[in-house]
Design a protein around this motif. Structure first.
Motif, PDB file in Angstrom:
ATOM      1  N   MET A   1       0.789  -1.263  -0.069  1.00  0.00           N
ATOM      2  CA  MET A   1      -0.079  -0.031  -0.050  1.00  0.00           C
ATOM      3  C   MET A   1       0.833   1.248  -0.167  1.00  0.00           C
ATOM      4  O   MET A   1       1.847   1.380   0.745  1.00  0.00           O
ATOM      5  CB  MET A   1      -0.953   0.043   1.240  1.00  0.00           C
ATOM      6  N   SER A   2       0.653   2.159  -0.683  1.00  0.00           N
ATOM      7  CA  SER A   2       1.351   3.608  -0.809  1.00  0.00           C
ATOM      8  C   SER A   2       0.916   4.418   0.332  1.00  0.00           C
ATOM      9  O   SER A   2       0.033   4.137   0.926  1.00  0.00           O
ATOM     10  CB  SER A   2       0.813   4.172  -2.160  1.00  0.00           C
ATOM     11  N   VAL A   3       2.170   5.415   0.361  1.00  0.00           N
ATOM     12  CA  VAL A   3       1.786   6.472   1.515  1.00  0.00           C
ATOM     13  C   VAL A   3       0.608   7.259   1.245  1.00  0.00           C
ATOM     14  O   VAL A   3      -0.321   7.363   2.133  1.00  0.00           O
ATOM     15  CB  VAL A   3       2.803   7.423   1.478  1.00  0.00           C
ATOM     16  N   ARG A   4       0.167   7.470   0.041  1.00  0.00           N
ATOM     17  CA  ARG A   4      -1.028   8.289  -0.066  1.00  0.00           C
ATOM     18  C   ARG A   4      -1.974   7.477   0.069  1.00  0.00           C
ATOM     19  O   ARG A   4      -3.219   8.072   0.649  1.00  0.00           O
ATOM     20  CB  ARG A   4      -1.035   8.596  -1.799  1.00  0.00           C
ATOM     21  N   GLY A   5      -2.344   5.935  -0.069  1.00  0.00           N
ATOM     22  CA  GLY A   5      -3.399   5.222   0.168  1.00  0.00           C
ATOM     23  C   GLY A   5      -3.660   5.347   1.675  1.00  0.00           C
ATOM     24  O   GLY A   5      -4.504   5.389   2.231  1.00  0.00           O
TER      25      GLY A   5
END
Length: 73
Positions: A1-5
């Motif tokens: 999972m990305s930081v933005r997510g």
């Protein structure tokens, strides 16, 4: 999972924890506006003189609406 997510998920979780506004706040912008309108209409005879504005104000102050709204979701 990305930081933005993850940031999006944290934001949604934080928003879910905020108290929900009462129906009066959603309709009139604030309870004070609703109360002023009711008092005005009571004075004009458009609204019953025994309208329970004091009870509704108490429910607004003590969070009754927020807890009731939580059960309805």
């Amino acid at each position: 999972m990305s930081v933005r997510g993850l940031l999006g998920r944290v934001k949604r979780l934080e928003e879910a924890r905020l108290p929900r506004p009462s129906p009066f706040v959603r309709l009139f912008g604030s309870f004070a506006t609703f109360e002023a309108k009711c008092l005005e209409e009571m004075a004009e005879g458009k609204l019953a003189g025994d309208f329970p504005i004091d009870c509704l104000a108490k429910w607004e102050r003590d969070g009754t609406w927020a807890s009731a709204e939580g059960r309805w979701r």
